[in-house]
Design a protein around this motif. Structure first.
Motif, PDB file in Angstrom:
ATOM      1  N   UNK A   4      81.328  26.445  50.193  1.00  0.00           N
ATOM      2  CA  UNK A   4      81.023  27.383  51.460  1.00  0.00           C
ATOM      3  C   UNK A   4      81.950  26.869  52.345  1.00  0.00           C
ATOM      4  N   UNK A   5      82.335  25.627  52.236  1.00  0.00           N
ATOM      5  CA  UNK A   5      83.125  24.722  53.261  1.00  0.00           C
ATOM      6  C   UNK A   5      84.636  25.316  53.353  1.00  0.00           C
ATOM      7  N   UNK A   6      84.862  25.528  51.797  1.00  0.00           N
ATOM      8  CA  UNK A   6      86.413  26.176  51.635  1.00  0.00           C
ATOM      9  C   UNK A   6      86.329  27.440  52.218  1.00  0.00           C
ATOM     10  N   UNK A   7      85.378  28.423  52.025  1.00  0.00           N
ATOM     11  CA  UNK A   7      85.365  29.827  52.370  1.00  0.00           C
ATOM     12  C   UNK A   7      85.402  29.573  53.912  1.00  0.00           C
ATOM     13  N   UNK A   8      84.709  28.936  54.737  1.00  0.00           N
ATOM     14  CA  UNK A   8      84.915  28.769  55.995  1.00  0.00           C
ATOM     15  C   UNK A   8      86.083  28.512  56.560  1.00  0.00           C
ATOM     16  N   UNK A   9      86.609  27.543  55.847  1.00  0.00           N
ATOM     17  CA  UNK A   9      88.300  27.327  56.545  1.00  0.00           C
ATOM     18  C   UNK A   9      88.992  28.668  56.021  1.00  0.00           C
ATOM     19  N   UNK A  10      88.855  28.929  54.907  1.00  0.00           N
ATOM     20  CA  UNK A  10      89.548  30.191  54.430  1.00  0.00           C
ATOM     21  C   UNK A  10      89.609  31.243  55.691  1.00  0.00           C
ATOM     22  N   UNK A  11      88.377  31.504  55.967  1.00  0.00           N
ATOM     23  CA  UNK A  11      88.115  32.453  56.947  1.00  0.00           C
ATOM     24  C   UNK A  11      88.876  32.059  58.446  1.00  0.00           C
ATOM     25  N   UNK A  12      88.796  30.920  58.674  1.00  0.00           N
ATOM     26  CA  UNK A  12      89.288  30.583  59.845  1.00  0.00           C
ATOM     27  C   UNK A  12      91.127  31.034  59.810  1.00  0.00           C
ATOM     28  N   UNK A  13      91.571  30.702  58.697  1.00  0.00           N
ATOM     29  CA  UNK A  13      92.914  30.845  58.515  1.00  0.00           C
ATOM     30  C   UNK A  13      93.457  32.374  58.355  1.00  0.00           C
ATOM     31  N   UNK A  14      92.620  33.036  57.535  1.00  0.00           N
ATOM     32  CA  UNK A  14      92.876  34.386  57.494  1.00  0.00           C
ATOM     33  C   UNK A  14      91.731  35.155  57.126  1.00  0.00           C
ATOM     34  N   UNK A  15      91.091  35.729  58.146  1.00  0.00           N
ATOM     35  CA  UNK A  15      89.892  36.515  58.186  1.00  0.00           C
ATOM     36  C   UNK A  15      89.887  37.805  57.253  1.00  0.00           C
ATOM     37  N   UNK A  16      91.278  38.246  56.935  1.00  0.00           N
ATOM     38  CA  UNK A  16      91.251  39.252  56.179  1.00  0.00           C
ATOM     39  C   UNK A  16      91.067  39.154  54.479  1.00  0.00           C
ATOM     40  N   UNK A  17      91.306  38.074  54.146  1.00  0.00           N
ATOM     41  CA  UNK A  17      91.113  37.558  52.841  1.00  0.00           C
ATOM     42  C   UNK A  17      89.794  37.619  52.472  1.00  0.00           C
ATOM     43  N   UNK A  18      89.467  38.368  51.269  1.00  0.00           N
ATOM     44  CA  UNK A  18      88.217  38.536  50.760  1.00  0.00           C
ATOM     45  C   UNK A  18      87.707  37.179  50.183  1.00  0.00           C
ATOM     46  N   UNK A  19      86.579  36.978  50.429  1.00  0.00           N
ATOM     47  CA  UNK A  19      85.964  35.556  50.008  1.00  0.00           C
ATOM     48  C   UNK A  19      84.556  35.896  49.059  1.00  0.00           C
ATOM     49  N   UNK A  20      84.889  35.446  47.982  1.00  0.00           N
ATOM     50  CA  UNK A  20      83.600  35.549  46.742  1.00  0.00           C
ATOM     51  C   UNK A  20      83.225  34.081  46.385  1.00  0.00           C
ATOM     52  N   UNK A  21      81.888  33.801  46.349  1.00  0.00           N
ATOM     53  CA  UNK A  21      81.295  32.735  45.855  1.00  0.00           C
ATOM     54  C   UNK A  21      80.657  33.017  44.344  1.00  0.00           C
ATOM     55  N   UNK A  22      81.079  31.759  43.440  1.00  0.00           N
ATOM     56  CA  UNK A  22      80.682  31.602  42.063  1.00  0.00           C
ATOM     57  C   UNK A  22      80.112  30.639  41.771  1.00  0.00           C
ATOM     58  N   UNK A  23      78.622  30.904  41.416  1.00  0.00           N
ATOM     59  CA  UNK A  23      77.714  29.816  41.481  1.00  0.00           C
ATOM     60  C   UNK A  23      76.679  29.974  40.487  1.00  0.00           C
ATOM     61  N   UNK A  24      76.036  28.967  39.847  1.00  0.00           N
ATOM     62  CA  UNK A  24      74.950  28.971  39.105  1.00  0.00           C
ATOM     63  C   UNK A  24      73.829  28.028  39.696  1.00  0.00           C
ATOM     64  N   UNK A  25      74.052  27.489  40.712  1.00  0.00           N
ATOM     65  CA  UNK A  25      73.057  26.801  41.524  1.00  0.00           C
ATOM     66  C   UNK A  25      72.038  27.412  42.127  1.00  0.00           C
ATOM     67  N   UNK A  26      70.874  26.916  42.868  1.00  0.00           N
ATOM     68  CA  UNK A  26      69.812  27.485  43.133  1.00  0.00           C
ATOM     69  C   UNK A  26      70.028  27.487  44.741  1.00  0.00           C
ATOM     70  N   UNK A  27      71.077  27.175  45.262  1.00  0.00           N
ATOM     71  CA  UNK A  27      71.265  27.157  46.767  1.00  0.00           C
ATOM     72  C   UNK A  27      70.952  28.490  47.686  1.00  0.00           C
ATOM     73  N   UNK A  28      69.712  29.259  47.469  1.00  0.00           N
ATOM     74  CA  UNK A  28      69.765  30.639  47.860  1.00  0.00           C
ATOM     75  C   UNK A  28      69.675  30.599  49.311  1.00  0.00           C
ATOM     76  N   UNK A  29      69.403  29.542  50.013  1.00  0.00           N
ATOM     77  CA  UNK A  29      69.242  29.720  51.468  1.00  0.00           C
ATOM     78  C   UNK A  29      70.689  29.887  51.978  1.00  0.00           C
ATOM     79  N   UNK A  30      71.597  28.994  51.449  1.00  0.00           N
ATOM     80  CA  UNK A  30      72.946  28.769  52.011  1.00  0.00           C
ATOM     81  C   UNK A  30      73.582  29.916  51.573  1.00  0.00           C
TER      82      UNK A  30
END
Length: 559
Positions: A66-92
């Motif tokens: 999520x920290x990486x995705x947030x930084x990517x959005x600041x640098x280039x908002x047009x880049x599509x951002x996807x999260x791949x995870x098997x964790x249970x961090x549902x709220x985040x």
């Protein structure tokens, strides 16, 4: 639109085995693929390459997904951002999706075909978004050229207005009424359209004042103060005003007046263009009528299809509810199933998004709950398990929800006043607030299930809790906790309000909450529907006594 070979996807995961597996099953895909084993390496690749999409694992050392995705959005908002995870961090995850940080959440383990489809969908969305921006840029250039052309036309119009003869020949061909007014406010010229609209002949009414053909309520306006004007005050002036004109037959006509000035033989004259806007006024009235009918229809849909009344059969509790609509159709819905005078199931949910689709999904989910409940066979009048009901609904609707890209948060609660036990299944909904009179504190009761429609898994589990006399249960939608401008109202503020006013009745608590929300947000309407149900456990033992004292008709009470 760009070719696939021109696009680049960056994959980030701290497990090299996962990166290697991605390289293998994506090797035939035409787009360029880059791989990074941590967030810092990913940012280096992101800075040196034109990245169309980034797929990142959620849990990584040093810098998480999520920290990486947030930084990517600041640098280039047009880049599509996807999260791949098997964790249970549902709220985040849910919070990031709601804030627009993440385009899609992909649960592990990954199905290769589904993963390819999601990546292609992300690239398609990126290409369409980029193409739209390019079109907007082209449109901006065309608008600039059109503005320059309009400016050139204005200069030409000024040259054409240098003589009265040219002015009259031009205005007589105009479809709008044109008047020329002298310094006394009298009409010295009117074109053919002016005669048709107002009915006054230019030869018979050659000395007429312009204010004589304007409805009396508009004659005091400074805009129409034409007498005694100075040429320097009106020269180059462009202004528009809507008034009502008076025809020769006494009828009125809505007109829009534009005011300017021309010089004829070096003498300035006021020029008024009066456009008949009857059709526009009628269209506006029709639009307002349509919007009013639409609001009434949406209110009926929310009242009759989405929001069910709390049952009056239940004994031993006092309840109240609030539903503050956002002004457009949303996805908040409630349903109640009463088994007897001490057992009831309560469903509260919220569909992602707004509009008729969200409302229909909410109504459909309610119907599916009732359908599954009716289909479940149970003995000795014992209701079926909550998780079995939710699983049945999941099986009926999961494929449709995933196909349309929508999901539903919901809280399914069973209240049993005889046993003093409450249980619930939570699917990504705001937590249940339980005020315990024994401690004087509120607890946030939260389940571990994702919103329905976000994943194909169906391992739903219920959460039991004990209730006592005087306890308060609060069910609500995120329209309440997310209200506000710079700051959200939040779960803790809602819980604190309940703790502070625990001795009030549910109706009074709803009034206090409504007032607090309006005061906090500074407005009486919100961007999302705000739904809240408050239940106070008035009695448990007394309810049983009441039941034992109740004798069915035709039977005698045992001595």
């Amino acid at each position: 639109m760009k070719e696939r070979s021109e696009l680049t996807i960056l994959f980030v995961d701290d497990e090299q085995d996962i990166l290697n597996s991605m390289k293998r099953f994506l090797r035939r895909e035409p787009y360029r693929k880059l791989f990074a084993e941590n967030g810092m390496k990913a940012l280096e690749l992101f800075a040196g390459n034109d990245i169309s999409a980034i797929v990142s694992d959620l849990r990584m050392p040093e810098m998480n997904g999520l920290a990486l995705i947030s930084e990517v959005k600041k640098r280039n908002p047009d880049a599509m951002r996807l999260i791949l995870s098997g964790t249970q961090d549902f709220d985040q995850i849910i919070d990031s999706i709601n804030k627009g940080e993440v385009f899609r959440f992909i649960p592990k383990p990954v199905d290769p075909e589904s993963f390819r489809t999601i990546l292609n969908d992300a690239l398609d969305y990126h290409c369409l978004k980029t193409e739209r921006e390019e079109l907007f840029n082209e449109l901006s250039i065309k608008n600039t050229e059109l503005t320059h052309a309009n400016e050139a036309l204005n200069l030409m119009a000024q040259e054409l207005q240098r003589s009265e003869e040219k002015f009259r020949s031009m205005t007589d061909a105009a479809q709008d009424a044109v008047f020329m007014i002298n310094h006394e406010g009298r009409i010295v010229y009117r074109n053919n359209a002016a005669e048709l609209v107002f009915g006054f002949n230019r030869h018979e009414n050659h000395d007429q004042r312009f204010l004589d053909i304007v409805s009396p309520e508009f004659q005091d306006l400074q805009f129409l103060d034409l007498g005694g004007y100075r040429s320097e005050r009106v020269n180059g002036e462009e202004s528009v005003m809507q008034v009502r004109g008076l025809r020769k037959d006494g009828s009125s006509v809505p007109i829009e007046i534009s005011k300017g000035c021309v010089s004829i033989d070096s003498v300035p004259h006021m020029v008024l263009v009066a456009r008949d806007i009857t059709a526009r006024v009628e269209a506006e009235r029709s639009r307002l009528r349509y919007e009013g009918m639409q609001r009434e229809l949406e209110a009926d849909i929310e009242k009759k299809l989405l929001q069910s009344p709390f049952p009056s059969l239940l004994h031993g509790v006092s309840t109240s509810r609030m539903m503050m609509p956002s002004g457009h159709l949303d996805g908040d819905f409630t349903e109640f199933v009463v088994y007897n005078d001490h057992q009831v199931d309560i469903l509260i949910g919220d569909v992602m998004g707004h509009g008729i689709q969200s409302a229909l999904i909410g109504a459909g989910i309610k119907s599916l709950f009732l359908k599954v409940l009716a289909q479940k066979k149970y003995a000795q009048e014992e209701p079926p398990l909550l998780q079995d009901i939710v699983t049945g609904v999941h099986e009926l609707c999961i494929s449709e929800l995933m196909d349309i890209g929508s999901f539903v948060t919901l809280l399914f609660l069973r209240l049993d006043l005889e046993s003093g036990v409450c249980s619930m299944v939570d699917c990504g909904h705001p937590p249940l607030i339980h005020y315990k009179v024994s401690t004087g504190r509120c607890s946030m009761i939260k389940g571990e299930n994702l919103p329905m429609g976000m994943t194909g898994e169906k391992d739903y589990r219920d959460v039991p809790l004990s209730i006592g006399k005087g306890d308060i249960l609060v069910l609500y939608s995120d329209g309440i906790t997310e209200s506000g401008a710079d700051e959200m109202f939040g779960d803790r503020r809602l819980a604190g309000l309940i703790e502070h006013h625990y001795d009030r009745s549910p109706d009074e608590l709803i009034e206090i909450l409504t007032s607090a929300l309006v005061s906090f947000s500074g407005k009486a309407d919100f961007n999302d529907d705000a739904t809240c149900i408050i239940i106070r456990i008035d009695t448990l033992a007394e309810r049983l006594e009441h039941a034992s004292n109740t004798v069915p008709k035709g039977k005698k009470k045992e001595q």
